[in-house]
Design a protein around this motif. Sequence first.
Motif, PDB file in Angstrom:
ATOM      1  N   GLU A  99     -10.899  -4.234   1.646  1.00 42.42           N
ATOM      2  CA  GLU A  99      -9.498  -4.250   1.242  1.00 42.42           C
ATOM      3  C   GLU A  99      -8.859  -2.925   1.621  1.00 42.42           C
ATOM      4  OE1 GLU A  99      -8.344  -6.002  -2.390  1.00 42.42           O
ATOM      5  OE2 GLU A  99     -10.304  -6.888  -2.785  1.00 42.42           O
ATOM      6  N   ASN A 100      -7.914  -2.998   2.521  1.00 40.43           N
ATOM      7  CA  ASN A 100      -7.206  -1.811   2.982  1.00 40.43           C
ATOM      8  C   ASN A 100      -5.922  -1.659   2.177  1.00 40.43           C
ATOM      9  OD1 ASN A 100      -6.052   0.288   4.474  1.00 40.43           O
ATOM     10  ND2 ASN A 100      -5.224  -1.132   6.002  1.00 40.43           N
ATOM     11  N   SER A 101      -5.854  -0.648   1.328  1.00 48.07           N
ATOM     12  CA  SER A 101      -4.700  -0.449   0.447  1.00 48.07           C
ATOM     13  C   SER A 101      -3.594   0.370   1.084  1.00 48.07           C
ATOM     14  CB  SER A 101      -5.161   0.229  -0.859  1.00 48.07           C
ATOM     15  OG  SER A 101      -6.112  -0.557  -1.527  1.00 48.07           O
ATOM     16  N   ASP A 102      -3.779   0.737   2.335  1.00 51.29           N
ATOM     17  CA  ASP A 102      -2.756   1.495   3.034  1.00 51.29           C
ATOM     18  C   ASP A 102      -1.630   0.561   3.489  1.00 51.29           C
ATOM     19  OD1 ASP A 102      -1.480   3.604   4.100  1.00 51.29           O
ATOM     20  OD2 ASP A 102      -2.897   3.994   5.727  1.00 51.29           O
ATOM     21  N   TYR A 103      -0.495   1.127   3.867  1.00 51.38           N
ATOM     22  CA  TYR A 103       0.622   0.318   4.351  1.00 51.38           C
ATOM     23  C   TYR A 103       0.337  -0.236   5.741  1.00 51.38           C
ATOM     24  CZ  TYR A 103       3.354   2.151   0.452  1.00 51.38           C
ATOM     25  OH  TYR A 103       3.802   2.476  -0.801  1.00 51.38           O
ATOM     26  N   THR A 104      -0.385   0.513   6.537  1.00 46.44           N
ATOM     27  CA  THR A 104      -0.657   0.116   7.917  1.00 46.44           C
ATOM     28  C   THR A 104      -1.921  -0.728   7.994  1.00 46.44           C
ATOM     29  OG1 THR A 104       0.332   2.184   8.694  1.00 46.44           O
ATOM     30  CG2 THR A 104      -1.023   0.955  10.259  1.00 46.44           C
TER      31      THR A 104
ATOM     32  N   ASP B 151     -12.657  -0.974  -1.332  1.00 44.54           N
ATOM     33  CA  ASP B 151     -11.197  -0.924  -1.422  1.00 44.54           C
ATOM     34  C   ASP B 151     -10.787   0.524  -1.228  1.00 44.54           C
ATOM     35  OD1 ASP B 151      -8.523  -0.991  -1.991  1.00 44.54           O
ATOM     36  OD2 ASP B 151      -8.703  -2.246  -3.772  1.00 44.54           O
TER      37      ASP B 151
ATOM     38  N   GLU C 204      -7.940   3.464   0.977  1.00 45.02           N
ATOM     39  CA  GLU C 204      -6.680   3.663   1.682  1.00 45.02           C
ATOM     40  C   GLU C 204      -6.717   4.976   2.443  1.00 45.02           C
ATOM     41  OE1 GLU C 204      -3.369   4.094  -0.940  1.00 45.02           O
ATOM     42  OE2 GLU C 204      -4.473   5.339  -2.363  1.00 45.02           O
ATOM     43  N   HIS C 205      -5.776   5.097   3.368  1.00 43.09           N
ATOM     44  CA  HIS C 205      -5.636   6.318   4.169  1.00 43.09           C
ATOM     45  C   HIS C 205      -6.958   6.693   4.850  1.00 43.09           C
ATOM     46  CE1 HIS C 205      -1.805   6.587   2.310  1.00 43.09           C
ATOM     47  NE2 HIS C 205      -2.253   6.977   1.129  1.00 43.09           N
TER      48      HIS C 205
ATOM     49  N   GLU D  17      -8.955  12.107   0.434  1.00 43.78           N
ATOM     50  CA  GLU D  17      -9.375  10.880   1.106  1.00 43.78           C
ATOM     51  C   GLU D  17     -10.628  11.101   1.954  1.00 43.78           C
ATOM     52  OE1 GLU D  17      -8.129   8.082   0.354  1.00 43.78           O
ATOM     53  OE2 GLU D  17      -6.622   8.974  -0.924  1.00 43.78           O
TER      54      GLU D  17
ATOM     55  N   ASN E 227      -5.368  -6.909   4.634  1.00 48.68           N
ATOM     56  CA  ASN E 227      -4.520  -5.976   5.377  1.00 48.68           C
ATOM     57  C   ASN E 227      -5.243  -5.384   6.584  1.00 48.68           C
ATOM     58  OD1 ASN E 227      -2.175  -4.568   5.956  1.00 48.68           O
ATOM     59  ND2 ASN E 227      -2.662  -2.848   4.611  1.00 48.68           N
ATOM     60  N   CYS E 228      -5.701  -6.277   7.437  1.00 45.93           N
ATOM     61  CA  CYS E 228      -6.371  -5.871   8.671  1.00 45.93           C
ATOM     62  C   CYS E 228      -5.780  -6.670   9.837  1.00 45.93           C
ATOM     63  CB  CYS E 228      -7.879  -6.140   8.604  1.00 45.93           C
ATOM     64  SG  CYS E 228      -8.730  -5.359   7.228  1.00 45.93           S
TER      65      CYS E 228
END
Length: 414
Positions: free
Chosen positions: A138-143, A110, A112-113, A86, A164-165
């Motif tokens: 685009e935030n592909s993380d869970y948080t 896009d 994540e992490h 990452e 996802n923000c």
Amino acid sequence: MELIQGTHKAPKFAPQDFISNMPDIVINNILDRLPFQDAVRTSVLSRNWRFKWTMLSQLVLDVDFFDSIETEEEEEEEEEEDDVDESNKEGIVSKLLLQLRGPITKFELDIEHLSDAEDISNWILLLSRKGLTDFTLENSDYTPLTLPTNLFSCVELKHLKLRNCYFNPPPTFHGFPNLLSLDLCVEFEDNIQLGEFFTRCPLLEKLTMDDLFEFSKVNITEIAKQENLKILSLKFNDFDEETAATSSSNIFELVGSLPKLQELHLDFEECRLIEGGGKKNFFTAFPCLTVLKLSDICLDIGIMFSFAFELIRSSPNLQTLEITPSNWNADSPPQVDYSTTRLLQLQNVMFDCLKGSENELQLMKYLLACSPSLERMHIFSRFFSSAEEKLVFVRKLLKLYRASPVVEVELFWY
């Protein structure tokens, strides 16, 4: 015989490199339409093309881009790891941004992490100095990701999409005076003042609020202040069962307050309607509405059926209608006054995930009988388990009167 000697001339019709000889602005326009990794690969064509890609004005770093990097690294280094490191992704983004030499009007990411939120802040700071007008994150993380405050200083933005923000403009936010489209799938902070935010986006024409649209934090009437809206998409999804409902009259009031609205998409997923069906306390027509999409709407619930019927009836110039009924099991008669029906201008109608209920058939009966310009009605269904059930439904459908002499009704089973 005398031989006339002279310099050798190239044939009159020798092949020429027309692409390389095109103006740079044309070449850049072509490269902007290629996937980013393909645009970079043009650097191997010739010495003249080595740095052409560095003048790209659109940078799209999506899942396909990072997957292609992962594939190349696996082929070159024969690594057994499944994912690209990452931190390496963040380094790649930073390096590419520094290598691009011209204006960057569009940036799509896009990822994540994200290990360091400061990276995004630095990227936005750099982009804001290069004429950024179209930004997608685009935030592909869970948080959910906390947005850097300098994003709200990009006053030249025309298109903004966030996934996802955490969304909470700072007190210093003075607005996006040039913003034309806004697409939000975010979590709103408790102290969010969306009404004030919308008033500072006076040119907004397209608004999408998806997935985390919670009425406890978003007042639907605040959207009604956007008089320039032409396209509106709302996905109602409240995870609190006690508040997972909205007033049909509020929706009618909203649509009636948007004089330029042409396309409307309402997705009810986990949200139900209340307040006496689709009846309005005032009579209004929506003359500009030409496209209507209703998703996850349970037509077997009388209130929701009445709402859909009234919304269609109030849109005399509607041309395209798409309805996706929900999987809810219910059976209540709709409160509909069919004496108020009028001719519609519908040309295309699509039902997806149809169950074949009586309420659904009643709506199809109304649409076929009041749409003399209808060209096609497509029906998709996966709820008929036997050939006999399909045959019964088809027989009912064939008995419905059709006002249009040319309409084609097609059924698709899957």
